[in-house]
Design an enzyme around this catalytic site. Structure first.
Site, mmCIF file in Angstrom:
data_model
loop_
_atom_site.group_PDB
_atom_site.id
_atom_site.type_symbol
_atom_site.label_atom_id
_atom_site.label_comp_id
_atom_site.label_asym_id
_atom_site.label_seq_id
_atom_site.Cartn_x
_atom_site.Cartn_y
_atom_site.Cartn_z
ATOM 1 N N LYS A 1 92.221 65.105 61.491
ATOM 2 C CA LYS A 1 93.370 63.997 61.718
ATOM 3 C C LYS A 1 94.421 64.124 62.586
ATOM 4 C CE LYS A 1 91.847 63.269 56.726
ATOM 5 N NZ LYS A 1 92.756 63.170 55.315
ATOM 6 N N TYR B 1 87.058 54.419 55.416
ATOM 7 C CA TYR B 1 87.505 54.897 53.908
ATOM 8 C C TYR B 1 87.283 53.722 52.821
ATOM 9 C CZ TYR B 1 89.834 59.296 55.489
ATOM 10 O OH TYR B 1 89.915 60.419 55.830
ATOM 11 N N ASN C 1 96.765 65.870 55.895
ATOM 12 C CA ASN C 1 95.988 67.051 55.466
ATOM 13 C C ASN C 1 95.038 67.657 56.279
ATOM 14 O OD1 ASN C 1 94.337 65.035 54.809
ATOM 15 N ND2 ASN C 1 93.916 65.745 52.712
ATOM 16 N N HIS D 1 88.996 65.721 57.360
ATOM 17 C CA HIS D 1 88.068 65.140 56.480
ATOM 18 C C HIS D 1 86.838 65.817 56.398
ATOM 19 C CE1 HIS D 1 85.800 61.790 54.639
ATOM 20 N NE2 HIS D 1 84.951 61.944 55.556
ATOM 21 N N GLU E 1 78.514 58.314 57.258
ATOM 22 C CA GLU E 1 79.806 58.668 58.273
ATOM 23 C C GLU E 1 79.359 59.311 59.710
ATOM 24 O OE1 GLU E 1 82.803 59.668 54.399
ATOM 25 O OE2 GLU E 1 82.007 61.397 55.745
#
Ligand code: CDP
Ligand code: MG
Length: 385
Positions: free
Chosen positions: A108, A146, A212, A215, A226
């Site tokens: 991310k 998402y 965080n 993913h 994905e």
């Protein structure tokens, strides 16, 4: 398939069999071969499925390794890139296929400069990176990605964050890749991760519940969807790369360095030296493109043929390095072409640290300042159309 049966029965020696596909650029068609690998003496044999005849007699080939042999992977046999599309027999499927998975990992925007550290952890968990691409998602792309969270209270913040800067999407492959990568990441909330899994990536590099680090797909269905989102196998192109194409130079982390697991270390060295990686993508370069890319060295550098073979012998990782006068300063970080000389004269350069010989010298970098943009364009505009 009778021929295949006969071949299987007559061989008592351990042998792995695959159905493979090779794209023949001259004829512009996909050809199918059975590939046999004999671990005892590292030899290979190929059988032409359509014409029902031996294509390659059993020959020693030490550049193919047993750990690369699983369905979904792409291997190089004498400069041909073969897609392993099916196990050729039950024995091979049982022996080599049981737990191999692929999953999607996304780094991310909060830790994009720590990609080297993250890759180090990935490699040390025995996963390999088979695809990678730096992209910046639009709000809509992030919302599509998402979609499962669209009714959650954090949805807007999450989509906003994930589309706020570049991310690196990767296909990871290995034994139980999906759960291995999620275990490496740790709990979603970085604070919880620091309490419950202090060694995890989120504990080490994460900030809070939303920033965080990464993913990871959480089911086989999610992984399939994905991966298709970032690396479409059929229609469309997926999110675009982040290349700027001005004030830049081209760095290729060579295929030998990728397969030796040096990718993370090299990226760390580049970041530590203060260079900005503004685009990153893995490519499987075929022979014709490798020849074209290295054209200027043809007839000039004795190693030209070996350089071409090296570049198309597996995936490489191409970087756009961005900054003023960067071709010159980045060359200095790479060091002299020959790693032996580098180790004597410039022991902290990339080639001194990670190179083996003049061909397997860890990285390619643009020679002439005026070629920086052209070389970057070759990969990020022409090959990644
Ligand atoms: O990413 P992971 O699958 O571990 O967690 P998730 O529950 O599927 O949530 C997806 C992402 O939404 C997380 O990685 C966080 O970035 C974000 N999130 C958040 O911002 N606040 C929460 N309460 C839960 C998740
Ligand atoms: Mg999730």
């Amino acid at each position: 398939d009778m021929t295949f049966l006969k071949l299987s029965i007559c061989c008592l020696e351990e042998r792995y069999a695959f159905l493979t596909e090779w794209y023949d650029p001259t004829a512009a068609l996909l050809r199918r071969y059975q590939l046999f690998y004999y671990p005892k003496d590292s030899s290979v044999e190929m059988f032409d499925v359509k014409n029902q005849r031996i294509f390659l007699r059993r020959t020693k080939y030490e550049d193919l390794h047993q750990e690369d042999l699983f369905v979904g992977n792409r291997v190089n046999v004498f400069s041909r890139q073969l897609n392993l599309i099916e196990y050729g027999d039950q024995y091979t499927a049982n022996k080599l296929g049981s737990k191999k998975e692929r999953t999607l990992a996304v780094i991310k925007p909060d830790v994009i400069t720590k990609i080297g550290d993250v890759l180090e952890l990935i490699y040390s968990s025995n996963l390999i990176v088979t695809k990678a691409k730096m992209v910046t998602l639009t709000w809509k792309q992030a919302a599509d990605f998402y979609v499962e969270h669209q009714s959650k209270p954090f949805f807007n913040n999450l989509v906003q964050f994930v589309s706020s800067g570049p991310v690196v999407a990767m296909e990871l492959m290995g034994d139980e890749a999906m759960s291995t990568w999620r275990r490496l990441l740790g709990p979603a909330d970085s604070a919880v991760a620091r309490k419950e899994a202090p060694q995890s990536i989120r504990a080490q590099f994460g900030t809070d519940g939303i920033k965080n680090v990464g993913h990871g797909s959480d089911s086989f269905a999610a992984a399939a969807r994905e991966l298709e989102f970032f690396f479409p196998s059929t229609i469309g192109h997926g999110p675009s790369n982040t290349a700027i194409l001005t004030d830049c130079t081209c760095c290729i982390i060579k295929t030998h360095a990728i397969s030796e697991g040096l990718t993370g270390k090299i990226l760390n060295s580049i970041s530590a030296a203060g260079f900005e990686i503004s685009a990153l993508q893995m490519f499987n370069v075929d022979r014709a493109n490798a020849e074209e890319f290295y054209e200027v060295y043809k007839g000039v550098v004795a190693e030209y043929p070996s350089m071409v073979t090296e570049l198309c012998s597996g995936p490489c990782m191409v970087l756009e390095i961005h900054g003023t006068d960067v071709p010159q300063s980045f060359r200095e970080l790479c060091g002299p072409v020959d790693p032996e000389i580098s180790r004597h004269l410039r022991p902290t350069t990339l080639r001194a640290l990670y190179g083996k010989d003049k061909v397997k010298n860890a990285v390619h970098c643009t020679d002439m300042p005026e070629d920086g943009v052209l070389e970057v364009q070759y990969f990020f505009k022409i090959l990644d159309w």
